[in-house]
Design an enzyme around this catalytic site. Structure first.
Site, PDB file in Angstrom:
ATOM      1  N   PHE A  14       0.802  -1.224   0.000  1.00 47.72           N
ATOM      2  CA  PHE A  14       0.000   0.000   0.000  1.00 47.72           C
ATOM      3  C   PHE A  14       0.836   1.275   0.000  1.00 47.72           C
ATOM      4  O   PHE A  14       0.287   2.374  -0.031  1.00 47.72           O
ATOM      5  CB  PHE A  14      -0.917   0.022   1.229  1.00 47.72           C
ATOM      6  CG  PHE A  14      -1.867  -1.134   1.285  1.00 47.72           C
ATOM      7  CD1 PHE A  14      -2.949  -1.206   0.430  1.00 47.72           C
ATOM      8  CD2 PHE A  14      -1.669  -2.163   2.191  1.00 47.72           C
ATOM      9  CE1 PHE A  14      -3.829  -2.275   0.473  1.00 47.72           C
ATOM     10  CE2 PHE A  14      -2.538  -3.239   2.248  1.00 47.72           C
ATOM     11  CZ  PHE A  14      -3.621  -3.293   1.384  1.00 47.72           C
ATOM     12  N   HIS A  19      -4.657   6.137  -0.983  1.00 45.55           N
ATOM     13  CA  HIS A  19      -5.181   6.088   0.388  1.00 45.55           C
ATOM     14  C   HIS A  19      -4.089   6.385   1.420  1.00 45.55           C
ATOM     15  O   HIS A  19      -4.401   6.695   2.567  1.00 45.55           O
ATOM     16  CB  HIS A  19      -5.775   4.703   0.637  1.00 45.55           C
ATOM     17  CG  HIS A  19      -7.088   4.692   1.351  1.00 45.55           C
ATOM     18  ND1 HIS A  19      -7.928   5.776   1.459  1.00 45.55           N
ATOM     19  CD2 HIS A  19      -7.724   3.678   1.999  1.00 45.55           C
ATOM     20  CE1 HIS A  19      -9.010   5.436   2.137  1.00 45.55           C
ATOM     21  NE2 HIS A  19      -8.908   4.177   2.479  1.00 45.55           N
ATOM     22  N   TYR A  64      -4.383  -0.652   9.705  1.00 43.95           N
ATOM     23  CA  TYR A  64      -5.153  -0.509   8.473  1.00 43.95           C
ATOM     24  C   TYR A  64      -6.132   0.639   8.674  1.00 43.95           C
ATOM     25  O   TYR A  64      -6.559   0.950   9.782  1.00 43.95           O
ATOM     26  CB  TYR A  64      -5.852  -1.797   8.018  1.00 43.95           C
ATOM     27  CG  TYR A  64      -4.854  -2.823   7.536  1.00 43.95           C
ATOM     28  CD1 TYR A  64      -4.323  -2.742   6.258  1.00 43.95           C
ATOM     29  CD2 TYR A  64      -4.406  -3.822   8.381  1.00 43.95           C
ATOM     30  CE1 TYR A  64      -3.375  -3.661   5.818  1.00 43.95           C
ATOM     31  CE2 TYR A  64      -3.460  -4.744   7.953  1.00 43.95           C
ATOM     32  CZ  TYR A  64      -2.949  -4.654   6.670  1.00 43.95           C
ATOM     33  OH  TYR A  64      -2.008  -5.546   6.250  1.00 43.95           O
ATOM     34  N   ASN A  66      -9.260   1.462   8.233  1.00 46.92           N
ATOM     35  CA  ASN A  66     -10.587   1.441   8.847  1.00 46.92           C
ATOM     36  C   ASN A  66     -10.568   1.296  10.361  1.00 46.92           C
ATOM     37  O   ASN A  66     -11.610   1.404  11.005  1.00 46.92           O
ATOM     38  CB  ASN A  66     -11.433   0.323   8.236  1.00 46.92           C
ATOM     39  CG  ASN A  66     -11.703   0.555   6.767  1.00 46.92           C
ATOM     40  OD1 ASN A  66     -11.336   1.578   6.192  1.00 46.92           O
ATOM     41  ND2 ASN A  66     -12.351  -0.400   6.136  1.00 46.92           N
ATOM     42  N   ASP A  91      -6.568  11.317   2.920  1.00 47.18           N
ATOM     43  CA  ASP A  91      -6.989  11.493   1.532  1.00 47.18           C
ATOM     44  C   ASP A  91      -8.458  11.890   1.459  1.00 47.18           C
ATOM     45  O   ASP A  91      -9.246  11.534   2.324  1.00 47.18           O
ATOM     46  CB  ASP A  91      -6.770  10.200   0.743  1.00 47.18           C
ATOM     47  CG  ASP A  91      -7.561   9.028   1.313  1.00 47.18           C
ATOM     48  OD1 ASP A  91      -7.266   8.616   2.457  1.00 47.18           O
ATOM     49  OD2 ASP A  91      -8.483   8.536   0.642  1.00 47.18           O
ATOM     50  N   ASN A 112     -13.611   6.008   6.154  1.00 48.35           N
ATOM     51  CA  ASN A 112     -13.642   5.051   7.261  1.00 48.35           C
ATOM     52  C   ASN A 112     -12.533   5.255   8.289  1.00 48.35           C
ATOM     53  O   ASN A 112     -12.723   4.960   9.470  1.00 48.35           O
ATOM     54  CB  ASN A 112     -13.630   3.622   6.729  1.00 48.35           C
ATOM     55  CG  ASN A 112     -14.943   3.266   6.065  1.00 48.35           C
ATOM     56  OD1 ASN A 112     -16.007   3.742   6.469  1.00 48.35           O
ATOM     57  ND2 ASN A 112     -14.885   2.448   5.036  1.00 48.35           N
TER      58      ASN A 112
END
Length: 187
Positions: A14, A19, A64, A66, A91, A112
């Site tokens: 990632f 994100h 992560y 969320n 973001d 989220n």
């Protein structure tokens, strides 16, 4: 003491995704000042630094996106950081790539990571720096879009927005009232 939180997802997979632009801003601040994220606790990687006479913690949650609040809240409790001294960087699909927008408080806007932060802090009243990533212009699902990398033609706009976000954060750390920082940097 100030807390600067960049939202993103952990891991190499990632690293350069849209994100993770919140992580980009933390990385920019680390690079500018030759700091390192040298602590891993509270489900995050963080650094405790001093800048212009102010103690500053930079945090990249490793939960992560969320679940970001699971990292932020315990760190704030441990270091007794007031919500007024927190900025969360993330973001924003609703801003064009390259634009930044600072806000003193607000809802999650469907994000989220921000939703998790609000849930864990029990308040919407924290400062935010939102960096535009634009919306997909084709049938690409939003999840694939935000977890995708920026195309080369957006590199300059992304770099400029990350640098402006870091400049805004530094101005606030130096003691400039956040409303003035907003007026100076909102586009």
């Amino acid at each position: 003491m100030k807390l600067i939180v960049g939202l993103g997802n952990p891991g190499r997979k990632f690293k350069k995704t849209r994100h993770n632009i919140g992580f980009f801003v933390i990385d920019e601040l680390l690079q500018r000042h030759k700091w390192k994220l040298n602590n891993s606790k509270f489900e995050g990687d963080y650094s405790i630094e001093h800048f212009d006479g102010e103690k500053v913690i930079l945090l990249q949650p490793q939960t992560y996106m969320n679940l970001s609040g699971k990292s932020i809240s315990p760190l704030m409790d441990y270091f007794d950081i007031d919500v007024d001294d927190v900025i969360v960087v993330y973001d924003d699909l609703d801003l064009p790539t390259g634009k930044i927008r600072l806000r003193q408080k607000g809802g999650h806007g469907g994000h989220n990571g921000v939703r998790s932060t609000i849930d864990h802090l029990g308040t919407k009243d924290f400062k935010r720096v939102r960096l535009g990533i634009g919306r997909p212009t084709n049938a690409t699902p939003v999840i694939d879009y935000v977890l995708g990398k920026f195309p080369k033609q957006e590199t300059t706009a992304v770099t400029d927005s990350v640098e402006k976000a870091a400049d805004a954060i530094e101005a606030w750390i130096k003691g400039k009232p956040f409303l003035e920082v907003m007026n100076d940097f909102n586009q």
